[in-house]
Design a protein around this motif. Structure first.
Motif, short mmCIF file in Angstrom:
data_model
loop_
_atom_site.label_atom_id
_atom_site.label_comp_id
_atom_site.label_asym_id
_atom_site.label_seq_id
_atom_site.Cartn_x
_atom_site.Cartn_y
_atom_site.Cartn_z
N TRP A 51 0.82 -1.21 0.00
CA TRP A 51 0.00 0.00 0.00
C TRP A 51 0.86 1.26 0.00
O TRP A 51 0.43 2.31 0.44
N ASN A 52 2.08 1.19 -0.52
CA ASN A 52 3.01 2.31 -0.45
C ASN A 52 2.54 3.52 -1.25
O ASN A 52 2.90 4.65 -0.91
N LYS A 53 1.79 3.31 -2.31
CA LYS A 53 1.40 4.43 -3.18
C LYS A 53 0.05 5.02 -2.80
O LYS A 53 -0.42 5.95 -3.47
N ILE A 54 -0.60 4.48 -1.78
CA ILE A 54 -1.91 4.98 -1.38
C ILE A 54 -1.78 5.77 -0.09
O ILE A 54 -1.47 5.21 0.97
N ILE A 55 -1.99 7.07 -0.16
CA ILE A 55 -1.99 7.94 1.02
C ILE A 55 -3.43 8.32 1.36
O ILE A 55 -3.84 8.30 2.51
N ASN A 56 -4.17 8.69 0.33
CA ASN A 56 -5.59 8.97 0.48
C ASN A 56 -6.37 7.77 -0.05
O ASN A 56 -6.23 7.40 -1.21
N SER A 57 -7.20 7.16 0.78
CA SER A 57 -7.87 5.90 0.42
C SER A 57 -9.25 6.12 -0.19
O SER A 57 -10.06 5.19 -0.22
N ARG A 58 -9.53 7.31 -0.69
CA ARG A 58 -10.86 7.59 -1.22
C ARG A 58 -11.25 6.64 -2.36
O ARG A 58 -12.38 6.14 -2.42
N GLY A 78 -3.59 11.99 -8.92
CA GLY A 78 -3.45 13.40 -8.52
C GLY A 78 -3.81 13.61 -7.06
O GLY A 78 -3.17 14.44 -6.37
N LEU A 79 -4.80 12.89 -6.56
CA LEU A 79 -5.20 13.02 -5.16
C LEU A 79 -4.07 12.58 -4.23
O LEU A 79 -3.87 13.18 -3.16
N GLN A 80 -3.33 11.54 -4.61
CA GLN A 80 -2.20 11.10 -3.79
C GLN A 80 -1.12 12.18 -3.72
O GLN A 80 -0.53 12.43 -2.66
N ILE A 81 -0.87 12.86 -4.85
CA ILE A 81 0.12 13.95 -4.87
C ILE A 81 -0.34 15.10 -3.98
O ILE A 81 0.44 15.66 -3.19
N GLN A 82 -1.61 15.46 -4.10
CA GLN A 82 -2.13 16.55 -3.26
C GLN A 82 -2.03 16.19 -1.78
O GLN A 82 -1.65 17.04 -0.96
N GLU A 83 -2.37 14.97 -1.42
CA GLU A 83 -2.31 14.55 -0.03
C GLU A 83 -0.87 14.60 0.48
O GLU A 83 -0.60 15.02 1.62
N ARG A 84 0.07 14.19 -0.35
CA ARG A 84 1.48 14.22 0.04
C ARG A 84 1.97 15.66 0.21
O ARG A 84 2.67 15.98 1.17
N ARG A 85 1.61 16.52 -0.75
CA ARG A 85 2.06 17.92 -0.66
C ARG A 85 1.45 18.63 0.56
O ARG A 85 2.11 19.43 1.23
N LYS A 86 0.21 18.34 0.85
CA LYS A 86 -0.42 18.94 2.02
C LYS A 86 0.29 18.49 3.30
O LYS A 86 0.54 19.31 4.21
N ALA A 87 0.63 17.23 3.38
CA ALA A 87 1.34 16.74 4.56
C ALA A 87 2.73 17.35 4.66
O ALA A 87 3.19 17.70 5.76
N GLN A 88 3.40 17.52 3.52
CA GLN A 88 4.73 18.14 3.55
C GLN A 88 4.64 19.60 4.00
O GLN A 88 5.46 20.08 4.79
N GLY A 89 3.64 20.33 3.48
CA GLY A 89 3.48 21.73 3.89
C GLY A 89 3.18 21.86 5.37
O GLY A 89 3.72 22.72 6.06
N LEU A 90 2.31 20.98 5.88
CA LEU A 90 1.99 21.01 7.31
C LEU A 90 3.21 20.68 8.15
O LEU A 90 3.47 21.30 9.19
N ASP A 91 4.01 19.74 7.68
CA ASP A 91 5.21 19.36 8.42
C ASP A 91 6.22 20.50 8.45
O ASP A 91 6.85 20.78 9.49
N LYS A 92 6.40 21.20 7.33
CA LYS A 92 7.35 22.31 7.28
C LYS A 92 6.86 23.50 8.10
O LYS A 92 7.67 24.27 8.65
N MET A 93 5.53 23.65 8.18
CA MET A 93 5.01 24.76 8.96
C MET A 93 5.18 24.48 10.45
O MET A 93 5.52 25.38 11.23
#
Length: 570
Positions: free
Chosen positions: A55-62, A292-307
């Motif tokens: 399940w490495n490529k699934i971050i958002n399970s929608r 695309g949803l997986q990329i968005q979920e990853r970018r959102k997590a990265q932004g939250l982590d950096k903040m």
């Protein structure tokens, strides 16, 4: 001629050609599985019992949730075990009005549903529908079973290959898998397996795995006059692909048998031209949004982590000082004369609100691709919930029509073939004799299948509403004083048509001949009651006249006198 020496080469060539035909789909299948349901698909013959993390490529399970809901909704709407979803009919509508025919068909339907419930059909059918939604193609094998009459096995994408005839119907299936030496000897016999497998078995190496191919196709040597399985309309062979031949068996095959009907069902979501494998299924259409949803979920997590935990910058004096990032922690070091201190390298303020809104739009598109909004319509609708499939059709008719082509394919390439083969199995098992023997009126009649599942009935609800509207219209005319309008509307036929459209059990609808008898009996009873009332009235009148006094000064005497005077009688 019968299968002879060198025939193993024929099956190897056929399988190789079918594998090449399927090859271009494998990469696409792998991507669909990786981003939606990684445990589906067998893309290598050794790909079995793998417990590795997938399940490495699934971050958002929608998408995974949408697939699960779509599979459950379609299975419940097309072939639920909780309610009847098919019915048997005769081509002649008038014959369906005959009570013995209707009752017999209904009893056979009950028997067929009992066989399906006792078998593993309702375990395998949802898996097949899930394969159809995810990969665009499904495959199920339907075999005879001594205990349950019928047994079903669903295969996953990558483990089988298909071929079709001149009518573009799938009539060839090759399945590649592995068996242990113990399984092969138990299934095919020690004298049939290759020398390699025999040596392993003799050395007690029971758990070594060896490739096996199961090949089913239309039998070019079919012969109705011969009753053995290898001369049936469809032949079934097992063999070890590319393995050394058993010298005691010239054909090199593990097992030869046959089927009277093609035993594999391979429904496809949609087909392009002469393609063999299905396309344009929900997972294929939504794959771009899913990735695309997986990329968005990853970018959102990265932004939250950096903040929350940004990179820091500070003076060189803190190089060798242990620092802590715990709440309330103290970091002590000599200050810099220029006031440089330990601080975030940069400030990150991601637009989480806008990003979340865009992700919600993507998730809605995924749900729409998987028809989640349709399958959950009953529970998600605002206000009063639909009471039945007809109200559902009225509210969601446009989206129901989108499923029309898919339902037709599912009926034609799966359900219809399965029901026909199951009926033939019951006949061959002598289960339609004695009390279940068909009435003589059905001799030589080819039955047809009508689908009465929730989705099928919802799509046919237009016919039911037309009957309801016409009945209400005629009743309105009669209420307005136009009682002759009833002569133009056949209420008996309307009841029969409504029952057929809605799938009402035939035992609940009284046959026409019994209705005629009941009405004639009521008419006779009414006439008898009327005659009895008239007789009683006449008897009462006669008694009254007999009891009337004729002596003076009775009224009757006065009347007689008056008549005599007017007529001049003496």
């Amino acid at each position: 001629m019968p299968v002879a020496e060198g025939r193993l080469d024929y099956f190897n060539r056929q399988t190789s050609a079918m594998r090449k035909e399927r090859e271009s789909f494998i990469t696409h299948y792998q991507e669909l599985a990786e981003f939606t349901q990684p445990r589906r698909g067998r893309f290598y013959i050794q790909d079995r019992n793998k417990g590795d993390k997938r399940w490495n490529k699934i971050i958002n399970s929608r998408a995974t949730q949408a697939l699960r809901k779509s599979r459950a909704g379609m299975h419940a709407g097309v072939m639920s075990a909780a309610r009847p979803w098919f019915a048997l009919e005769t081509p002649d509508p008038d014959m369906m009005e005959f009570a013995p025919v209707k009752v017999w068909l209904y009893r056979v339907e009950q028997l067929m549903r009992a066989v399906l419930n006792a078998s593993n059909f309702y375990n395998m059918a949802p898996t097949l529908i899930g394969e159809l939604i995810l990969f665009g193609t499904g495959a199920m094998l339907h075999v005879d079973d001594f205990e349950d009459v019928a047994r079903f096995y669903t295969f996953t994408a990558g483990s089988y290959m298909l071929g079709q005839n001149h009518r573009l119907q799938v009539q060839t299936l090759a399945r590649e898998y592995e068996m242990t030496a113990l399984q092969m000897v138990g299934e095919f016999g020690l004298d049939r397996v290759s020398p390699t497998v025999r040596r392993a078995y003799d050395n007690s190496d029971y758990n070594g795995w060896y490739p096996v191919t199961h090949f089913i196709e239309k039998n070019p040597e079919a012969d109705e006059t011969k009753k053995t399985a290898e001369f049936m309309p469809f032949r079934s062979v097992y063999y070890e692909p590319g393995g050394e031949k058993n010298p005691s068996k010239g054909d090199g095959l593990l097992k030869k048998s046959g089927f009277l009907e093609f035993p594999a069902y391979c429904p496809r979501w949609d087909v392009t031209g002469e393609d063999i494998y299905g396309t344009d299924c929900p997972a294929m259409q939504a794959l771009g949004d899913i990735k695309g949803l997986q990329i968005q979920e990853r970018r959102k997590a990265q932004g939250l982590d950096k903040m929350i935990n940004p990179p820091l910058v500070g003076p060189a004096a803190v190089r060798n000082i242990p620092l802590t990032s715990l709440p309330g922690g103290a970091n002590l070091y000599d200050g810099n004369p220029q006031g440089v201190k330990l601080a975030p390298l940069y400030q990150v303020n991601p637009p989480f609100g806008e990003l979340s809104q865009d992700m919600q739009r993507v998730e809605r598109r995924i749900d729409e691709a998987f028809y989640v909004d349709l399958f959950l319509a009953i529970t998600n609708m605002e206000g009063i919930q639909p009471k039945n499939q007809f109200e559902l059709a009225q509210r969601d008719q446009e989206r129901l029509l989108q499923l029309g082509p898919v339902l037709e394919r599912l009926h034609n390439e799966f359900a219809g073939l399965m029901i026909t083969r199951l009926f033939n199995q019951l006949v061959r098992a002598d289960l339609l004799k004695g009390g279940l023997a068909p009435p003589p009126e059905l001799a030589g009649v080819d039955l047809k299948i009508s689908y009465i599942s929730t989705l099928a009935m919802a799509q046919r609800a237009v016919a039911s509403r037309a009957i309801d509207d016409m009945a209400a219209f005629v009743s309105g005319l009669m209420a307005a004083g136009m009682t002759d309008a009833a002569d133009k509307f056949d209420y008996d036929q309307a009841i029969d048509e409504r029952a057929a459209v809605t799938g009402v059990p035939p035992r609940l609808i009284v046959p026409d001949e019994i209705v005629v008898q009941k009405r004639q009996k009521r008419e006779q009873q009414a006439q008898q009651a009327q005659q009895l009332a008239m007789a009683q009235s006449a008897a009462t009148t006669g008694k009254t006249l007999a009891d009337t006094q004729t002596g003076d000064p009775s009224m009757l005497t006065a009347v007689n006198d008056t008549i005599k005077k007017r007529t001049g009688a003496q």
